[in-house]
Scaffold this motif. Structure first.
Motif, mmCIF file in Angstrom:
data_model
loop_
_atom_site.group_PDB
_atom_site.id
_atom_site.type_symbol
_atom_site.label_atom_id
_atom_site.label_comp_id
_atom_site.label_asym_id
_atom_site.label_seq_id
_atom_site.Cartn_x
_atom_site.Cartn_y
_atom_site.Cartn_z
ATOM 1 N N ARG A 182 1.206 56.591 60.501
ATOM 2 C CA ARG A 182 0.151 55.828 60.832
ATOM 3 C C ARG A 182 0.085 54.977 62.069
ATOM 4 O O ARG A 182 -0.911 54.702 62.620
ATOM 5 C CB ARG A 182 0.049 54.703 59.571
ATOM 6 C CG ARG A 182 -0.240 55.280 58.262
ATOM 7 C CD ARG A 182 -0.044 54.143 56.985
ATOM 8 N NE ARG A 182 -1.240 53.343 57.463
ATOM 9 C CZ ARG A 182 -1.084 51.974 57.423
ATOM 10 N NH1 ARG A 182 0.107 51.355 56.973
ATOM 11 N NH2 ARG A 182 -2.204 51.245 57.485
ATOM 12 N N SER A 193 -4.254 62.408 51.123
ATOM 13 C CA SER A 193 -4.213 61.904 52.442
ATOM 14 C C SER A 193 -4.724 62.819 53.437
ATOM 15 O O SER A 193 -5.164 62.844 54.391
ATOM 16 C CB SER A 193 -2.677 61.629 52.703
ATOM 17 O OG SER A 193 -1.960 62.538 52.440
ATOM 18 N N PHE A 215 -8.425 63.375 54.216
ATOM 19 C CA PHE A 215 -8.966 62.368 55.062
ATOM 20 C C PHE A 215 -8.085 62.358 56.530
ATOM 21 O O PHE A 215 -8.409 61.466 57.313
ATOM 22 C CB PHE A 215 -9.248 60.994 54.727
ATOM 23 C CG PHE A 215 -10.064 60.923 53.321
ATOM 24 C CD1 PHE A 215 -11.380 61.381 53.540
ATOM 25 C CD2 PHE A 215 -9.687 60.648 52.324
ATOM 26 C CE1 PHE A 215 -12.423 61.517 52.562
ATOM 27 C CE2 PHE A 215 -10.790 60.736 51.111
ATOM 28 C CZ PHE A 215 -11.710 61.092 51.372
ATOM 29 N N HIS A 233 -5.425 60.448 56.847
ATOM 30 C CA HIS A 233 -5.085 59.274 56.618
ATOM 31 C C HIS A 233 -4.167 58.843 55.703
ATOM 32 O O HIS A 233 -4.299 59.668 54.706
ATOM 33 C CB HIS A 233 -6.369 58.089 56.640
ATOM 34 C CG HIS A 233 -6.649 58.089 58.200
ATOM 35 N ND1 HIS A 233 -6.410 57.031 59.034
ATOM 36 C CD2 HIS A 233 -7.746 58.622 58.567
ATOM 37 C CE1 HIS A 233 -7.017 57.153 60.035
ATOM 38 N NE2 HIS A 233 -7.722 58.042 60.002
ATOM 39 N N LYS A 287 -3.243 55.778 52.698
ATOM 40 C CA LYS A 287 -3.483 54.293 52.230
ATOM 41 C C LYS A 287 -2.263 53.520 52.772
ATOM 42 O O LYS A 287 -1.109 53.868 53.060
ATOM 43 C CB LYS A 287 -3.346 54.283 50.683
ATOM 44 C CG LYS A 287 -4.420 55.076 49.871
ATOM 45 C CD LYS A 287 -4.373 54.762 48.474
ATOM 46 C CE LYS A 287 -3.369 55.463 47.997
ATOM 47 N NZ LYS A 287 -3.117 55.310 46.428
ATOM 48 N N ASP A 313 -4.901 52.610 54.883
ATOM 49 C CA ASP A 313 -5.927 52.925 55.586
ATOM 50 C C ASP A 313 -7.627 52.746 55.192
ATOM 51 O O ASP A 313 -7.564 53.505 54.027
ATOM 52 C CB ASP A 313 -5.940 54.138 56.538
ATOM 53 C CG ASP A 313 -4.701 54.125 57.593
ATOM 54 O OD1 ASP A 313 -3.942 52.849 57.661
ATOM 55 O OD2 ASP A 313 -4.289 55.123 58.269
ATOM 56 N N GLU A 316 -10.101 54.416 55.740
ATOM 57 C CA GLU A 316 -10.637 55.771 55.819
ATOM 58 C C GLU A 316 -10.278 56.431 54.382
ATOM 59 O O GLU A 316 -11.144 57.229 53.984
ATOM 60 C CB GLU A 316 -9.982 56.648 56.763
ATOM 61 C CG GLU A 316 -10.369 56.224 58.246
ATOM 62 C CD GLU A 316 -9.589 55.159 59.147
ATOM 63 O OE1 GLU A 316 -8.806 54.581 58.319
ATOM 64 O OE2 GLU A 316 -9.984 54.747 60.365
ATOM 65 N N GLY A 361 -13.584 56.792 52.584
ATOM 66 C CA GLY A 361 -13.621 58.072 52.677
ATOM 67 C C GLY A 361 -14.163 58.669 51.319
ATOM 68 O O GLY A 361 -15.091 59.546 50.973
ATOM 69 N N ASP A 410 -17.502 57.724 50.186
ATOM 70 C CA ASP A 410 -18.593 58.314 51.055
ATOM 71 C C ASP A 410 -18.677 59.772 50.594
ATOM 72 O O ASP A 410 -19.901 60.330 50.575
ATOM 73 C CB ASP A 410 -18.095 58.223 52.346
ATOM 74 C CG ASP A 410 -19.208 58.715 53.593
ATOM 75 O OD1 ASP A 410 -20.451 58.365 53.338
ATOM 76 O OD2 ASP A 410 -18.753 59.735 54.141
ATOM 77 N N HIS A 435 -12.316 46.480 51.013
ATOM 78 C CA HIS A 435 -13.317 47.514 51.442
ATOM 79 C C HIS A 435 -14.403 47.414 50.412
ATOM 80 O O HIS A 435 -14.933 48.368 50.616
ATOM 81 C CB HIS A 435 -12.733 48.785 51.798
ATOM 82 C CG HIS A 435 -11.603 48.562 53.015
ATOM 83 N ND1 HIS A 435 -11.864 48.240 54.440
ATOM 84 C CD2 HIS A 435 -10.323 48.629 52.913
ATOM 85 C CE1 HIS A 435 -10.702 47.899 54.833
ATOM 86 N NE2 HIS A 435 -9.768 48.212 54.330
#
Lengths: 240, 240
Positions: free
Chosen positions: A62, A154, A157, A159, A161, A163, A165, A169, A172, A197
């Motif tokens: 990260r 992970s 994306f 990324h 957690k 994060d 995203e 993500g 989305d 978020h």
């Protein structure tokens, strides 16, 4: 809380600890391997040390210190250090090490998981949202009868957690608003990051995540949308 | 062919046409909408034109002319042009257009799909490998009772088939060798692209993909690992 339910379209699940019992599953395999090979290893200490290496390893990715790296590879890096530390590195073949590293693909669900998830699936889109990698989560679901609609990892994306995203993500990719998605986890830090978020949150109490004789934080919190004793309890509360 | 089966760990499925009947599903909804609104539209022509716009739209992304774009958005671009061409753009509200665009999330499975896929799932990892987007494929699976273990879409890899990133990306994400994965499709060009990158192939015959009174190419080909009349036939041939 029932008035919140109708907005929720998808549940995203933390997996290690929330859905499956990593501690019991890994300790059991380490103990069996040690017995088979005649090795003296404290399986509980070994298991806890392996898991303890997980977050610092992810943080190295990260922070950018390491390039993008799958959890399977991070698990192996930690394992190789531990085998030396526990003085059993030379006692295992490469095949045995590779097999042991994949114990994370074979983690056993908590007793309520298959039935509870099946009930929740009748009403919601069910997705993992785990720091594991995709292949690991697919294999685990096949082994453990976990009825996911969709695997978000992970790896999806690139990324980890917590994060943003990861949380955003997932919403989305499902073409949903963050508030139409509920993060389900036994870890409060994961839920707090999701809430930041805009996701809804469900706290699942897993008293034995770190084995017996531990005192994990199992307090219900009014900040979470739901607090539940198990997936069956959550299904009851969500009316499914 | 039975000697090849034991190596195959995962099946990756083309979806539009192979698993679901896009032609019948879209034409039915267009016809119903036209009746409801009192519009004169040739639903079959409309459906074929919508589908015919799909590949050129993807090719604009693949060539770099358009930036990365989800199929939901490409479908809408094509739809907006068609509504003008069929002279019904002003007759529909924005909500009706948005709903019609999501007909691709509601495509109905071929009659053998739910049962055939369930049988195949007993032995293999079952993943989509579709140019659709993730949310579309998840919604379609919920609507149509399609038991995927894992959703791989163009959104997962930010590529469209026949780009190699799709076929090799799926194998890689499952931590499998290309030859341990079999692409299953009713389109020979999709299978030939998969084979070029080392995947095994299963051709499924879908005589009515473009409706009745068409003469699609349904010839079995020795170049494919399997040729099957349906998913039930494929399950028989694979011994599951």
């Amino acid at each position: 809380m029932a008035d919140q339910t109708s907005d929720i379209k998808a549940l995203t699940f933390d997996v290690f600890g929330t859905v499956v019992d990593w501690h019991g599953s890994v300790a059991r395999e380490v103990r069996a391997l040690a017995a088979e090979k005649g090795l003296r290893v404290n399986a509980v200490k070994f298991t806890k040390a392996w898991r303890a290496g997980y977050r610092p390893a992810m943080d190295r990715v990260r922070s950018g210190e390491l390039p993008w790296t799958l959890i399977d590879v991070l698990h192996r890096m930690i394992l190789d250090e531990l085998l030396v530390k526990f003085k059993i590195a030379d006692a295992l073949t490469e095949d045995e090490k590779a097999h042991l590293n994949r114990v994370w693909h074979r983690l056993k669900p908590w007793p309520d998981s298959p039935r509870g998830l099946k009930r929740l699936k009748q009403k919601f889109i069910m997705a993992t949202l785990s720091n594991g990698n995709t292949g690991l989560l697919v294999n685990m679901a096949k082994n453990g009868n976990l009825p996911w609609d969709c695997i978000f990892s992970s790896e999806t994306f690139h990324h980890f957690k917590p994060d943003p995203e990861m949380y955003l993500g997932a919403a989305d990719a499902l073409d949903l608003k963050p508030e139409e998605v509920m993060m389900v986890a036994s870890h409060k830090h994961d839920l707090r990051a999701a809430a930041k978020h805009g996701l809804k949150t469900a706290f699942i109490k897993r008293p034995h995540e770190y084995g017996r004789n531990n005192n994990p934080d199992l307090e219900s919190e009014p900040e979470f949308t739901y607090n539940a004793e198990s997936f069956l309890d959550l299904a009851d509360q969500l009316g499914t």
